[in-house]
Scaffold this motif. Structure first.
Motif, mmCIF file in Angstrom:
data_model
loop_
_atom_site.group_PDB
_atom_site.id
_atom_site.type_symbol
_atom_site.label_atom_id
_atom_site.label_comp_id
_atom_site.label_asym_id
_atom_site.label_seq_id
_atom_site.Cartn_x
_atom_site.Cartn_y
_atom_site.Cartn_z
ATOM 1 N N HIS A 128 -28.637 -7.481 11.792
ATOM 2 C CA HIS A 128 -28.117 -7.240 13.146
ATOM 3 C C HIS A 128 -26.851 -8.068 13.416
ATOM 4 C CE1 HIS A 128 -31.946 -5.299 13.655
ATOM 5 N NE2 HIS A 128 -32.599 -6.442 13.513
ATOM 6 N N THR A 129 -25.997 -8.153 12.412
ATOM 7 C CA THR A 129 -24.740 -8.875 12.589
ATOM 8 C C THR A 129 -23.760 -7.983 13.331
ATOM 9 O OG1 THR A 129 -25.053 -10.188 10.599
ATOM 10 C CG2 THR A 129 -22.799 -9.973 11.422
ATOM 11 N N TYR B 104 -19.355 -12.809 -3.995
ATOM 12 C CA TYR B 104 -20.060 -13.979 -4.524
ATOM 13 C C TYR B 104 -21.526 -13.702 -4.868
ATOM 14 C CZ TYR B 104 -16.246 -17.237 -3.669
ATOM 15 O OH TYR B 104 -15.056 -17.907 -3.726
ATOM 16 N N GLN B 105 -21.993 -12.495 -4.649
ATOM 17 C CA GLN B 105 -23.380 -12.184 -4.985
ATOM 18 C C GLN B 105 -23.660 -12.381 -6.477
ATOM 19 O OE1 GLN B 105 -25.918 -11.427 -2.833
ATOM 20 N NE2 GLN B 105 -27.265 -11.551 -4.620
ATOM 21 N N PRO B 106 -22.782 -11.903 -7.378
ATOM 22 C CA PRO B 106 -23.042 -12.151 -8.802
ATOM 23 C C PRO B 106 -23.009 -13.635 -9.161
ATOM 24 C CG PRO B 106 -21.471 -10.363 -8.520
ATOM 25 C CD PRO B 106 -21.644 -11.009 -7.185
ATOM 26 N N GLU C 46 -5.031 -9.977 14.244
ATOM 27 C CA GLU C 46 -6.438 -9.686 14.520
ATOM 28 C C GLU C 46 -7.180 -9.539 13.191
ATOM 29 O OE1 GLU C 46 -8.124 -5.805 16.039
ATOM 30 O OE2 GLU C 46 -8.252 -7.011 17.870
ATOM 31 N N VAL C 47 -8.301 -10.278 13.065
ATOM 32 C CA VAL C 47 -9.078 -10.289 11.822
ATOM 33 C C VAL C 47 -10.492 -9.822 12.135
ATOM 34 C CG1 VAL C 47 -9.965 -11.719 9.943
ATOM 35 C CG2 VAL C 47 -7.704 -12.197 10.914
ATOM 36 N N ASP C 48 -10.985 -8.876 11.321
ATOM 37 C CA ASP C 48 -12.375 -8.423 11.447
ATOM 38 C C ASP C 48 -13.247 -9.416 10.695
ATOM 39 O OD1 ASP C 48 -14.821 -7.173 11.421
ATOM 40 O OD2 ASP C 48 -13.991 -5.164 11.148
ATOM 41 N N LEU C 49 -13.829 -10.355 11.433
ATOM 42 C CA LEU C 49 -14.593 -11.434 10.803
ATOM 43 C C LEU C 49 -15.847 -10.896 10.120
ATOM 44 C CD1 LEU C 49 -14.446 -14.501 10.489
ATOM 45 C CD2 LEU C 49 -15.841 -14.722 12.538
ATOM 46 N N THR C 50 -16.484 -9.903 10.714
ATOM 47 C CA THR C 50 -17.699 -9.334 10.125
ATOM 48 C C THR C 50 -17.391 -8.650 8.798
ATOM 49 O OG1 THR C 50 -18.562 -9.000 12.358
ATOM 50 C CG2 THR C 50 -19.672 -7.841 10.567
ATOM 51 N N ALA C 51 -16.276 -7.906 8.749
ATOM 52 C CA ALA C 51 -15.887 -7.257 7.492
ATOM 53 C C ALA C 51 -15.550 -8.289 6.426
ATOM 54 C CB ALA C 51 -14.685 -6.344 7.746
ATOM 55 N N VAL D 95 -16.910 -11.284 6.158
ATOM 56 C CA VAL D 95 -18.188 -11.814 5.680
ATOM 57 C C VAL D 95 -18.824 -10.850 4.683
ATOM 58 C CG1 VAL D 95 -20.550 -12.358 6.394
ATOM 59 C CG2 VAL D 95 -18.621 -13.255 7.691
ATOM 60 N N THR D 96 -18.788 -9.575 5.002
ATOM 61 C CA THR D 96 -19.372 -8.569 4.105
ATOM 62 C C THR D 96 -18.658 -8.549 2.754
ATOM 63 O OG1 THR D 96 -19.972 -7.228 6.034
ATOM 64 C CG2 THR D 96 -19.929 -6.132 3.881
ATOM 65 N N GLN D 97 -17.335 -8.618 2.779
ATOM 66 C CA GLN D 97 -16.549 -8.585 1.545
ATOM 67 C C GLN D 97 -16.854 -9.784 0.652
ATOM 68 O OE1 GLN D 97 -12.351 -8.541 2.267
ATOM 69 N NE2 GLN D 97 -11.813 -8.939 0.138
#
Length: 463
Positions: free
Chosen positions: A356-357, A340-342, A326-331, A333-335
């Motif tokens: 509202h994700t 990659y923000q920098p 089981e993978v937390d897809l939302t977590a 995406v957040t990680q």
């Protein structure tokens, strides 16, 4: 953002030039039709039906015979009672007088026999016979029908009264004729219907065979025709067409990756050769070391290409399914958005998460899903100009979960609008990012689609 994965569009069923001859209806072959499974099943059912009807006919005939025999026995018993009552006693003279009276009636069904103690016939229309007690059946040559009756021992003789059994043979004859007529019609309809059904099935199978032969001849765009009845042949055709779509997609991947390999290996090998030539002409140790170092970098690029190929092959084999969790897809995406923000900011772009994700969990391989999302983000950053915003998000649509990567860049060029999986440019990575994304998507039984959003491109993966 062209270097990403997508499902191939549905390709219409079109025949290649010169294929009209191969589409001709096959010559009718009775021997082949008789060998079909449907025809053999039909013959088996016909034989089973014939056996069942024959058993039923025998059972009905026996039942009719037994019923008519009981009716005759009842009539004979009633006749016995009337004669003995009318005679008043069981003397031969009284019985003779009564039988003569009863036999003069216009009823030719009943038969009588009265014998004296010595066995001589006193009266009656039957020949003398040894005395037999109880009900039994006589077959006399001069009589058309068997005589069913019963005998009774008298103090000074023997009395037999019987009746013709004409109803049972007549009913059996009528039943036999009806049975033969019904069976003949049933066999005719069964064989005719089975013949037509087998012919229809054979025609449907022949369309699959023609399609398969066309594909073996190199026309990979051919598909099994769907009749629209949603029967088992349509369902089989849909599965086969999905398999052919998958095979065509894999072959397109092979061609794309092959072209990429040719470009990505040719460039570092050419450069390495140039560096080695410089190393041969080097006059100083620093120049030699520089040439050898650049050659090692070229070799590392070649090794990275083969590593990507091996990784795609491992994913496509499906062996990673055993490690699904089981993978937390939302977590996830957040990680990756934080990671990659920098990188996006250094390229003059912005990376954000859609508002509202919802929290979404799926069954999958977390490492591969991380690689998939990282490839999509890197592609967006690499191929979009400064000022572009890339948005990541997850959503629930009924029982499906979607992962979306959308940018505000130029989107797909107009020349590639009809090709959701554009071919890689030379030196752009050989399409390995695209092939890796597609392999991971197929491993997770998901679907991927590209849509130009004007501006930008949206990649949607549906689990």
């Amino acid at each position: 953002m062209p270097d990403t994965g997508s499902v191939l569009p549905t390709i219409p069923d079109r025949a290649p030039p010169g294929a009209a001859a191969s589409q001709k209806r096959p010559r009718f072959d009775v021997a082949r039709l008789v060998r079909t499974t449907s025809f053999r099943l039909m013959v088996s059912y016909v034989l089973l039906f014939t056996l069942s009807v024959t058993i039923l006919f025998i059972a009905v005939s026996l039942a009719v015979g037994a019923d008519t025999r009981r009716q005759v026995d009842a009539d004979v018993a009633e006749e016995f009672g009337e004669i003995t009552t009318a005679a008043g006693n069981l003397s031969l003279s009284a019985l003779r007088r009564t039988i003569l009276e009863y036999s003069s009636r216009p009823d030719d069904r009943m038969h009588y026999l009265l014998q004296n103690a010595s066995g001589g016939v006193e009266v009656g229309d039957l020949p003398a016979m040894p005395p037999r007690i109880g009900p039994f059946t006589l077959r006399i040559a001069r009589l058309t029908w068997p005589v069913r009756g019963r005998g009774m021992k008298l103090p000074d003789g023997y009395l037999f009264i019987g009746a013709d059994e004409f109803e049972a043979p007549r009913l059996r004859t009528a039943l036999r004729n009806s049975f033969l007529l019904t069976l003949g019609l049933a066999l005719t309809l069964a064989f005719g219907g089975g013949f037509l059904i087998s012919l229809g099935i054979l025609h449907r199978l022949e369309t699959v065979s023609r399609t398969s032969r066309a594909i073996m001849d190199g026309d990979f765009s051919r598909r099994v025709p769907i009749g629209g009845t949603n029967d088992e042949f349509d369902q089989l055709g849909q599965v086969l067409n999905q398999m052919l779509d998958r095979i065509e997609s894999l072959m397109a991947d092979v061609q794309r990756v092959s072209a990429g390999i040719a470009h990505d290996l040719r460039t570092p090998l050419t450069r390495m050769r140039q560096r080695l030539e410089l190393a041969l002409d080097a006059d100083t140790i620093p120049d030699l070391r520089a040439a050898l170092g650049q050659s090692i970098e070229n070799i590392d690029a070649i090794l990275a290409t083969f590593t990507a190929m091996l990784r795609i092959g491992q994913i496509a084999s499906g062996s990673r399914r055993a490690g699904f969790r089981e993978v937390d897809l939302t977590a996830l995406v957040t990680q990756l958005a934080e990671t990659y923000q920098p990188v996006a900011e250094s390229a003059g772009q912005s990376l954000r998460i859609a508002p509202h994700t919802p929290a979404c969990r799926i069954s999958g391989d977390q490492a591969l899903l991380t690689q998939l999302l990282a490839n999509l983000i890197e592609n967006a950053i690499r191929h979009c100009p400064p000022g572009t915003t890339t948005t990541l998000g997850t959503a629930r649509l009924g029982h499906a979960i979607t992962l979306t990567v959308q940018d505000t860049g130029p989107g797909l060029p107009a020349s590639q609008q009809g090709h959701p999986t554009p071919p890689p440019a030379p030196g752009s990575g050989g399409g390995f990012g695209l092939s890796l994304v597609r392999a991971i998507v197929h491993l997770h039984d998901a679907g991927i689609a590209l849509h130009n959003t004007h501006p930008g491109l949206r990649v949607t993966i549906q689990f």
